[in-house]
Design a protein around this motif. Structure first.
Motif, PDB file in Angstrom:
ATOM      1  N   LEU A 243      29.114  20.077 108.088  1.00 48.39           N
ATOM      2  CA  LEU A 243      30.533  19.587 107.560  1.00 48.39           C
ATOM      3  C   LEU A 243      30.255  18.932 106.230  1.00 48.39           C
ATOM      4  N   PHE A 244      29.245  18.217 105.970  1.00 48.89           N
ATOM      5  CA  PHE A 244      28.883  17.745 104.732  1.00 48.89           C
ATOM      6  C   PHE A 244      28.593  18.852 103.698  1.00 48.89           C
ATOM      7  N   VAL A 247      31.700  20.390 102.715  1.00 44.10           N
ATOM      8  CA  VAL A 247      32.464  19.627 101.723  1.00 44.10           C
ATOM      9  C   VAL A 247      32.057  19.509 100.469  1.00 44.10           C
ATOM     10  N   ASP A 251      34.087  21.077  97.439  1.00 47.81           N
ATOM     11  CA  ASP A 251      34.208  20.148  96.495  1.00 47.81           C
ATOM     12  C   ASP A 251      33.714  20.180  94.977  1.00 47.81           C
ATOM     13  N   VAL A 253      32.570  21.551  91.427  1.00 46.16           N
ATOM     14  CA  VAL A 253      33.177  22.322  90.285  1.00 46.16           C
ATOM     15  C   VAL A 253      32.163  22.589  89.159  1.00 46.16           C
ATOM     16  N   VAL A 254      31.243  21.946  88.912  1.00 45.69           N
ATOM     17  CA  VAL A 254      30.529  22.087  87.558  1.00 45.69           C
ATOM     18  C   VAL A 254      29.720  23.653  87.749  1.00 45.69           C
ATOM     19  N   LEU A 257      32.057  26.128  87.379  1.00 44.27           N
ATOM     20  CA  LEU A 257      32.507  26.219  85.863  1.00 44.27           C
ATOM     21  C   LEU A 257      31.601  27.035  85.056  1.00 44.27           C
ATOM     22  N   PRO A 268      38.738  23.491  93.470  1.00 39.55           N
ATOM     23  CA  PRO A 268      38.462  22.346  92.551  1.00 39.55           C
ATOM     24  C   PRO A 268      38.328  22.933  90.960  1.00 39.55           C
ATOM     25  N   MET A 271      42.034  22.807  89.959  1.00 41.26           N
ATOM     26  CA  MET A 271      42.250  21.486  89.758  1.00 41.26           C
ATOM     27  C   MET A 271      41.861  21.088  88.431  1.00 41.26           C
ATOM     28  N   TRP A 272      40.614  21.294  88.163  1.00 40.05           N
ATOM     29  CA  TRP A 272      39.868  20.957  86.707  1.00 40.05           C
ATOM     30  C   TRP A 272      40.841  21.443  85.624  1.00 40.05           C
ATOM     31  N   ALA A 287      46.156  17.997  95.893  1.00 42.88           N
ATOM     32  CA  ALA A 287      45.424  16.777  96.382  1.00 42.88           C
ATOM     33  C   ALA A 287      45.831  16.111  97.791  1.00 42.88           C
ATOM     34  N   LEU A 290      44.342  18.272 100.340  1.00 46.82           N
ATOM     35  CA  LEU A 290      43.055  18.020 100.574  1.00 46.82           C
ATOM     36  C   LEU A 290      42.708  16.754 101.344  1.00 46.82           C
ATOM     37  N   VAL A 291      43.452  15.616 100.860  1.00 46.73           N
ATOM     38  CA  VAL A 291      43.273  14.553 101.604  1.00 46.73           C
ATOM     39  C   VAL A 291      43.557  14.395 103.114  1.00 46.73           C
ATOM     40  N   SER A 294      40.668  16.057 104.453  1.00 45.88           N
ATOM     41  CA  SER A 294      39.539  15.225 104.742  1.00 45.88           C
ATOM     42  C   SER A 294      39.548  14.285 105.751  1.00 45.88           C
TER      43      SER A 294
END
Lengths: 317, 420
Positions: A243-244, A247, A251, A253-254, A257, A268, A271-272, A287, A290-291, A294
């Motif tokens: 799960l970690f 996630v 989550d 993004v870089v 990108l 993400p 969203m960015w 958001a 996503l909450v 989580s």
């Protein structure tokens, strides 16, 4: 923690101050996450509570931002029924991003969980050589600044064969991993591995190694021992590691990108874009979703942790 | 029976099949070692290939740029034959002219000009335009080139070209520490207005220290509360720490933008309460304040969790003993409780500091102009395709982070790292 009976007035005052301070810190932690949930139902394009919202007027609330999410990028907004659904599934920008996120997250999780669990099994054996050094190397993707990781991967994946001095593909158009699902999945798997290693080795630290010998002495071969004895016991740790890892990928993004192409845009990444350009309340709708996800994940983790503790006979917490 | 046991030394013992016990044990142990290592090997290979190798390859770029050197064999030969500081003679200009012609033929002028431009800003067009007219150059080349542009006679340009004529260079590290080569071949600091990197580097560490400090101040009381409350209540409150931890970083950044921006929740609340005027809305985001607030919120769980796991096992009887021996509550805290939490403080502080130093996303989204960190500068050079400079800065940042990581391993141990 209760106030001891011998506390003097000053200590009493300090105790209540301490409670207030702690409450404020907890509010600081949780309020930003909760505040976006009602705001995502705002009927107006504002980022603050309108007077209608504060007076709980139904007119102050609407689902327009959720609607906007789904509709964005769709070709024929007038269509109904099956045509609408297939249009949404094919073209909606956010639906596409969600699909990409799930695909990339799924394969990255599989890869990092399988490799990570095997390695954790090796690392937790007492006879493991160079344990400390190898552990440090395997945890480093979590420590090295993400921009450095992503930059390195960008160069490497844009021409992976050049490292061994070979040209794959043609000279002008070398075989590359950038702008491919494989590239992003490999990158995310590497980033998720530290989390799998940490959680699975933590579970294994409470694992009774003599159970393996007991299984062997009862005639089980290593395979049977693994699937019938080790796996059921460490499964909660493996799942929470997975799960970690998921996630982390979900989550990230870089790396996306730099490595992903237009076909691999994830949530993400969208969203960015949304935050960097004109930020619209539609972002709050994403958001909020996503909450909710989580919260579901956290609940799963908590249940697993308790199961794991119960199995290992840890009392109390 | 007892006698035989006494007589046989370790070397004399044998296994059932007659091998000396020592040898058999060593073989069994090395087999166990190999097995353990084989389990780790696939992952180790995966990490080396997809993670370590790319970073190593990128770092190589910080020392290697062949943009100019591959286009200038003749100049390279002249520089090799004449030591640094030699006044460029006609032979040097002839070499330059032949290289310019080569650049034109192979279309390398742009790349070569870009490389020189890194060392001496404003020279890219000098080289590209000279290469365009390379066909018309006639001897004497010195006069011909100087007639085109006086810059060709500048000693600084020749220093830059000498350095760039070899693909291996420390130029990018020099500019990373705000240095440049001077006309006489030495090294000097760049003009005051251009000194950016060292200050940014220091500021990144300072800002991280501030963020870490605030995190510690906020985490300490709540970790203490979680550790001392009864289990059921503590588990409930723990959710308040873990939910932010599990929530997407971009979601948290978004919510802070919503809360802190000019027309956002906090400012609107303050205006409606009459604390501030409508015209005097606070600038809480898109600046350094924004970076600090949001990063503290994001990194706080990383401080709470190690503190909590240490505080949970501190026996409360120690504090009671201190009180019964006459210590005030402050003395008890300072002399008894605080020292016992030090391992947790160390773990939390180092982890948060390491993560803060390399942060990119949050400063990029909410940092505005003065809230940027070193990572953002790396990304800036990436977008400008100045990859060698980006790599040199990345190496500088990586050196700092790895030093902290090493410290963490020494003081706390990597295997003590826990999540949730």
């Amino acid at each position: 923690m209760a106030l001891p009976t011998y506390a003097d007035p000053l200590e009493r005052a300090w105790y209540y101050t301490y409670i207030v301070i702690c409450t404020l810190i907890f509010i600081f932690l949780i309020a930003p996450i909760l505040v976006i949930i009602p705001l995502s139902f705002n009927a107006e394009p504002y980022f603050t509570f309108t007077s209608k919202m504060l007076s709980f007027d139904p007119e102050g609330y609407s689902l327009r931002w959720y609607d906007e999410l789904v509709v964005k990028g769709m070709q024929s907004t007038g269509a109904t029924g099956a045509a609408w659904w297939s249009d949404m599934w094919q073209n909606s920008v956010w639906v596409k991003a969600a699909k990409n996120s799930v695909i990339i997250g799924f394969w990255a999780t599989i890869l990092s969980t399988v490799l990570g669990t095997l390695a954790a099994l090796g690392l937790s054996r007492p006879e493991m050589p160079w344990r400390r050094l190898i552990m440090a190397v395997l945890i480093s993707p979590m420590i090295v600044p993400i921009i450095i990781v992503a930059t390195g991967m960008f160069f490497f994946y844009s021409n992976p064969c050049s490292v061994i001095g070979v040209t794959c593909g043609t000279e002008e158009q070398p075989w590359r991993l950038t702008s491919t699902y494989t590239g992003v999945i490999l990158a995310h798997a590497a980033l998720g591995i530290p989390f799998v290693i940490i959680t699975v080795t933590a579970t294994l630290s409470g694992f009774d190694q003599s159970l393996i010998r007991a299984a062997a002495s009862l005639g089980a071969n290593p395979r049977t021992t693994f699937f019938k004895v080790i796996m059921p016991l460490i499964l909660p740790g493996v799942i929470s590691g997975a799960l970690f890892a998921f996630v982390t990928s979900f989550d990230e993004v870089v790396a996306v990108l730099l490595i992903a192409g237009p076909e691999q845009q994830t949530i993400p990444r969208q969203m960015w874009n949304g935050i960097r350009e004109a930020i619209s309340p539609a972002i709050l709708a994403v958001a909020t979703i996503l909450v909710v996800i989580s919260i579901a994940l956290l609940t799963t983790i908590e249940v697993l942790r308790r199961r794991s503790d119960a199995m290992r006979g840890v009392t109390g917490r | 029976m007892a006698e035989t046991t006494m007589d046989s030394t370790a070397a004399g013992l044998t296994t059932a099949d007659g091998r000396p016990l020592k040898v058999a044990l060593a073989a069994a142990q090395s087999r166990a070692k190999r097995r353990a290592f084989l389990l780790v090997l696939p992952l180790l290979l995966f990490i080396v290939i997809t993670f370590a190798l790319p970073i190593g390859q990128m770092l190589q770029r910080s020392l290697y740029h062949d943009g100019f050197s591959k286009a200038s064999p003749a100049l390279g030969a002249w520089f090799a034959a004449n030591p640094a500081g030699t006044e460029p003679d006609e032979a040097a200009y002839a070499a330059l002219a032949s290289d310019l012609l080569l650049m034109k033929e192979n279309r390398l002028a742009g790349e070569a000009g870009t490389r020189i431009n890194y060392s001496m800003p404003g020279t890219r067009s000098l080289i590209t335009s000279a290469a365009r007219g390379a066909d018309d150059l006639q001897p004497p080349y010195r006069e011909a080139l100087l007639a085109q542009d006086r810059k060709w006679g500048e000693p600084l340009l020749w220093v830059a070209m000498r350095e760039a004529a070899s693909p291996w260079t420390t130029d990018f590290y020099l500019s990373g520490i705000d240095m440049q080569r001077s006309a006489d071949g030495g090294i000097e600091r760049v003009a005051e207005v251009n000194r950016v990197y060292i200050w940014l580097y220091v500021r990144t560490f300072l800002l991280s220290a501030v963020i870490t400090g605030i995190c510690l101040l906020l985490a300490f009381p709540i970790a203490h509360m979680l550790a001392t409350l009864p289990m059921a209540k503590a588990n409930l409150l723990m959710i308040l720490v873990l939910l932010p931890f599990w929530t997407s970083l971009l979601v948290r950044t978004t919510s802070w933008i919503v809360l802190l921006q000019g027309q956002g929740v906090i400012n609107s609340l303050l205006v409606s309460m009459g604390v501030i005027d409508d015209s005097g809305r606070l600038a809480l985001i898109y600046n350094q304040t924004g970076t600090i607030i949001v990063m503290v919120h994001i990194l706080l769980p990383f401080m709470v969790l190690p503190l909590y796991s240490v505080m949970r096992v501190i026996p409360p009887s120690y504090a009671r003993a201190a009180r019964s021996l006459g210590a005030t509550s402050w003395t008890t805290f300072r002399r008894i409780y605080l020292p016992q939490t030090l391992p947790g403080i160390g773990a939390g502080v180092l982890l948060v500091f390491i993560l803060a130093v390399g942060y990119y996303i949050t400063p990029a989204l909410v940092g505005g102009a003065d809230g940027q960190l070193f990572s953002n500068q790396i990304q800036f050079h990436m977008t400008k395709s100045n990859w060698s400079q980006a790599a040199a800065l990345a190496a500088m940042l990586l050196a700092g982070v790895l030093l902290l990581y090493w410290l963490y391993d020494r003081l706390i141990g990597i295997d003590k790292l826990k999540l949730g």
